[in-house]
Design a protein around this motif. Structure first.
Motif, PDB file in Angstrom:
ATOM      1  N   VAL A  11       6.239   7.273  -2.878  1.00 44.55           N
ATOM      2  CA  VAL A  11       7.339   7.148  -1.903  1.00 44.55           C
ATOM      3  C   VAL A  11       7.952   5.747  -1.985  1.00 44.55           C
ATOM      4  O   VAL A  11       9.172   5.598  -2.028  1.00 44.55           O
ATOM      5  CB  VAL A  11       6.853   7.480  -0.485  1.00 44.55           C
ATOM      6  N   HIS A  12       7.111   4.729  -2.028  1.00 46.02           N
ATOM      7  CA  HIS A  12       7.643   3.363  -2.150  1.00 46.02           C
ATOM      8  C   HIS A  12       8.272   3.135  -3.523  1.00 46.02           C
ATOM      9  O   HIS A  12       9.291   2.470  -3.625  1.00 46.02           O
ATOM     10  CB  HIS A  12       6.552   2.326  -1.888  1.00 46.02           C
ATOM     11  N   PHE A  13       7.677   3.703  -4.553  1.00 44.28           N
ATOM     12  CA  PHE A  13       8.181   3.527  -5.908  1.00 44.28           C
ATOM     13  C   PHE A  13       9.580   4.107  -6.056  1.00 44.28           C
ATOM     14  O   PHE A  13      10.454   3.500  -6.665  1.00 44.28           O
ATOM     15  CB  PHE A  13       7.226   4.207  -6.903  1.00 44.28           C
ATOM     16  N   HIS A  14       9.801   5.297  -5.489  1.00 41.16           N
ATOM     17  CA  HIS A  14      11.069   6.008  -5.653  1.00 41.16           C
ATOM     18  C   HIS A  14      11.980   5.942  -4.431  1.00 41.16           C
ATOM     19  O   HIS A  14      13.156   6.275  -4.545  1.00 41.16           O
ATOM     20  CB  HIS A  14      10.807   7.485  -5.978  1.00 41.16           C
ATOM     21  N   GLY A  15      11.438   5.568  -3.288  1.00 42.93           N
ATOM     22  CA  GLY A  15      12.227   5.560  -2.053  1.00 42.93           C
ATOM     23  C   GLY A  15      12.879   4.215  -1.795  1.00 42.93           C
ATOM     24  O   GLY A  15      14.080   4.058  -1.978  1.00 42.93           O
ATOM     25  N   ASP A  16      12.062   3.240  -1.395  1.00 39.67           N
ATOM     26  CA  ASP A  16      12.636   1.926  -1.092  1.00 39.67           C
ATOM     27  C   ASP A  16      12.472   0.932  -2.240  1.00 39.67           C
ATOM     28  O   ASP A  16      12.914  -0.194  -2.154  1.00 39.67           O
ATOM     29  CB  ASP A  16      12.058   1.351   0.207  1.00 39.67           C
ATOM     30  N   CYS A  22       3.816  -0.839  -3.277  1.00 36.96           N
ATOM     31  CA  CYS A  22       3.129   0.076  -4.204  1.00 36.96           C
ATOM     32  C   CYS A  22       1.795  -0.529  -4.625  1.00 36.96           C
ATOM     33  O   CYS A  22       0.755   0.136  -4.619  1.00 36.96           O
ATOM     34  CB  CYS A  22       3.963   0.311  -5.457  1.00 36.96           C
ATOM     35  N   HIS A  23       1.858  -1.791  -5.018  1.00 31.73           N
ATOM     36  CA  HIS A  23       0.662  -2.525  -5.445  1.00 31.73           C
ATOM     37  C   HIS A  23      -0.355  -2.578  -4.317  1.00 31.73           C
ATOM     38  O   HIS A  23      -1.537  -2.272  -4.515  1.00 31.73           O
ATOM     39  CB  HIS A  23       1.084  -3.928  -5.889  1.00 31.73           C
ATOM     40  N   GLU A  24       0.076  -2.957  -3.131  1.00 31.28           N
ATOM     41  CA  GLU A  24      -0.836  -3.110  -1.995  1.00 31.28           C
ATOM     42  C   GLU A  24      -1.528  -1.789  -1.657  1.00 31.28           C
ATOM     43  O   GLU A  24      -2.743  -1.749  -1.484  1.00 31.28           O
ATOM     44  CB  GLU A  24      -0.069  -3.630  -0.767  1.00 31.28           C
ATOM     45  N   VAL A  25      -0.755  -0.728  -1.541  1.00 36.11           N
ATOM     46  CA  VAL A  25      -1.280   0.587  -1.145  1.00 36.11           C
ATOM     47  C   VAL A  25      -2.301   1.104  -2.158  1.00 36.11           C
ATOM     48  O   VAL A  25      -3.387   1.553  -1.793  1.00 36.11           O
ATOM     49  CB  VAL A  25      -0.117   1.597  -0.995  1.00 36.11           C
ATOM     50  N   LEU A  26      -1.959   1.033  -3.422  1.00 36.32           N
ATOM     51  CA  LEU A  26      -2.835   1.601  -4.445  1.00 36.32           C
ATOM     52  C   LEU A  26      -4.040   0.701  -4.729  1.00 36.32           C
ATOM     53  O   LEU A  26      -5.135   1.208  -5.004  1.00 36.32           O
ATOM     54  CB  LEU A  26      -2.047   1.876  -5.726  1.00 36.32           C
ATOM     55  N   ILE A  48       2.304  -0.915 -13.488  1.00 39.97           N
ATOM     56  CA  ILE A  48       3.705  -0.508 -13.662  1.00 39.97           C
ATOM     57  C   ILE A  48       4.545  -1.129 -12.551  1.00 39.97           C
ATOM     58  O   ILE A  48       5.590  -1.731 -12.799  1.00 39.97           O
ATOM     59  CB  ILE A  48       3.863   1.026 -13.638  1.00 39.97           C
ATOM     60  N   ALA A  49       4.080  -0.963 -11.312  1.00 41.59           N
ATOM     61  CA  ALA A  49       4.827  -1.490 -10.159  1.00 41.59           C
ATOM     62  C   ALA A  49       4.954  -3.008 -10.236  1.00 41.59           C
ATOM     63  O   ALA A  49       6.032  -3.564 -10.000  1.00 41.59           O
ATOM     64  CB  ALA A  49       4.154  -1.067  -8.855  1.00 41.59           C
TER      65      ALA A  49
END
Length: 176
Positions: A11-16, A22-26, A48-49
């Motif tokens: 969602v963060h990668f493709h949304g905002d 992305c890094h933090e969540v994963l 990647i992020a």
């Protein structure tokens, strides 16, 4: 079927296009497993992020290093990538193309991961809608908070932990 952290990443990668988030969540999700059981493919996706974050900021050496690592890791994780609902060959092809663009210091442009599972896309779009985000929207390069997100975070807990470890190390030396 998919971990919530992975959906949040997508969602963060493709949304905002918040690659820092992305890094933090994963990374947080990756660290939930004991060190010997941690999944390497999560690291590949994180990188990647981070690579795109660096490219967007014009840090081409950092972007190149992260993208090279992501490619190396994900090339060896084909089964896991497919289980994550991604098209493995397309993903590796996109990453290699982006690596070349970074090598040539081409400016950042948004990247969409090749999701092959229509149900995963539906889950992500639903999550985007709840957050008032548009799925696969282009990155807002004028949003300096987003572009420079790392400099806006509170690192007081990290600094305090580093100071605590240094103090313990010094105490250990003094007791010898």
């Amino acid at each position: 079927m998919y971990d919530q952290a992975y959906i949040d990443y997508l969602v963060h990668f493709h949304g905002d296009r918040d690659y820092f988030e992305c890094h933090e969540v994963l990374e947080e999700h990756w660290k939930e497993d004991p060190p010997k059981d941690r999944k390497l493919y999560w690291v590949g996706l994180i990188q990647i992020a981070v690579g795109l974050y660096h490219q967007r900021r014009g840090n081409f050496p950092g972007a190149k290093r992260m993208m090279a690592n992501a490619i190396r890791i994900l090339e060896s994780e084909e089964v896991a990538i497919i289980k994550l609902g991604l098209h493995n060959e397309k993903l590796i092809g996109q990453l290699k193309q982006r690596f070349e663009e970074i090598t040539l210091k081409k400016p950042y442009r948004s990247l969409n991961l090749p999701i092959s599972d229509p149900e995963l896309i539906k889950l992500c779009i639903t999550s985007c809608n709840k957050l008032n985000l548009v799925w696969c929207q282009e990155s807002n390069l004028a949003d300096l908070y987003l572009v420079n997100r790392h400099s806006n975070r509170d690192r007081s807990d990290v600094i305090a932990e580093r100071d605590r470890m240094l103090l313990e190390k010094r105490k250990g030396r003094n007791s010898l």
